[in-house]
Scaffold this active site. Sequence first.
Site, PDB file in Angstrom:
ATOM      1  N   VAL A  61       0.700  -1.342  -0.297  1.00 18.43           N
ATOM      2  CA  VAL A  61      -0.078  -0.063   0.209  1.00 18.43           C
ATOM      3  C   VAL A  61       0.514   1.309   0.394  1.00 18.43           C
ATOM      4  CG1 VAL A  61      -0.112   0.133   2.530  1.00 18.43           C
ATOM      5  CG2 VAL A  61      -2.469   1.248   1.222  1.00 18.43           C
ATOM      6  N   TYR A  62       2.050   1.071   0.393  1.00 16.10           N
ATOM      7  CA  TYR A  62       3.018   2.087   0.303  1.00 16.10           C
ATOM      8  C   TYR A  62       3.203   2.938  -1.305  1.00 16.10           C
ATOM      9  CZ  TYR A  62       4.452   1.061   5.077  1.00 16.10           C
ATOM     10  OH  TYR A  62       4.546   0.531   6.004  1.00 16.10           O
ATOM     11  N   SER A  63       2.559   4.217  -1.296  1.00 13.78           N
ATOM     12  CA  SER A  63       2.536   4.997  -2.676  1.00 13.78           C
ATOM     13  C   SER A  63       1.738   4.084  -3.635  1.00 13.78           C
ATOM     14  CB  SER A  63       4.028   5.242  -2.680  1.00 13.78           C
ATOM     15  OG  SER A  63       4.086   6.252  -2.204  1.00 13.78           O
TER      16      SER A  63
END
Length: 344
Positions: A61-63
């Site tokens: 989900v990071y970036s």
Amino acid sequence: MEYRRLGNSGLLVPALSFGAGTFGGRGELFGAWGDTDARQARRLVDISLEAGVTLFDTADVYSGGASEEVLGAAIEGRRDQVLLATKSTLPMGPGPYDAGSGRARLIRAVEASLRRLGTEYIDLFQLHAFDAGTPVEEVLGALDDLIRSGKIRYVGASNFAGWQLMKSLAAADEHGLPRYIAHQVYYSLVGRDYEWELMPLGRDQGVGAMVWSPLGWGRLTGKIRRGQPLPEGSRLHKTADAGPPVDDDLLYDVVDVLDEIAAETGRTVPQIALNWLLSRPTVATVLVGARNEEQLRQNLGAVGWQLTADQIARLDKASAVTPPYPHYPYYRLPDFTRLNPPAV
């Protein structure tokens, strides 16, 4: 660099690990964290490896996956020198298989992370949140299959409540399925909730803590002082509401003591805050992020020395809050500690 066993396992991890949430820079939240590209990330990985930092943590989900892509590019050609950790469960899109920890979702998520990271296996795969809609036996069974297929090696959890983690561990023991060896948690001098339930559980069950946001969501950088406005470049201007809440009076009381100890030791405020965490029970590794070389080198200065017992006691006192029910009786009534000693 000191290396510690991650929970009740044979996996050795460095006391400091690198959190790659600053890689990629897509979206309002992660863009405020940082926008490190592959070239810059490779330099940060170089510095980390030189210092003995071998574990790099990210999440799908990071970036929107860009963090994994940048990290994969940064470690290209030296996969055997690093440990890769990533996470999944949080929504990656609007589709029915874009969130959660069901079997179909986990298999798809792991395969997607492998592609973005450019690797054949993930050293530590973590569930980013508890999926209450999926039986824990299904979750653990899917993780078991992924381990047997060679796609992941160890499993962990992140941001679980105590009952959620214990339910999962009990199911793993009952059915002979993989146990979580790590719990990635928020823990800092201005956020000690981890100590009330999760730390005693981790110590009892052999689950090591991987600490995220050890500087209190950017509040213990040494740039925030009582009676002064937020620094112009602070990411708190954009992200304060998205992170853990912190009482201002508590923050300033802690910073006052950090300033005193900084003057005594010649260390920086962040280094002292990180070093305090490394002295706590169950903490296996503290995740540090950095948007540039200067920040990374400063964070690396948190190891190789120790706070004195008096300095730790002063930080403990400044950061202490009354535990929630049902924990506070054990801290107020000495007789109760014979039955339920505090983890700290």
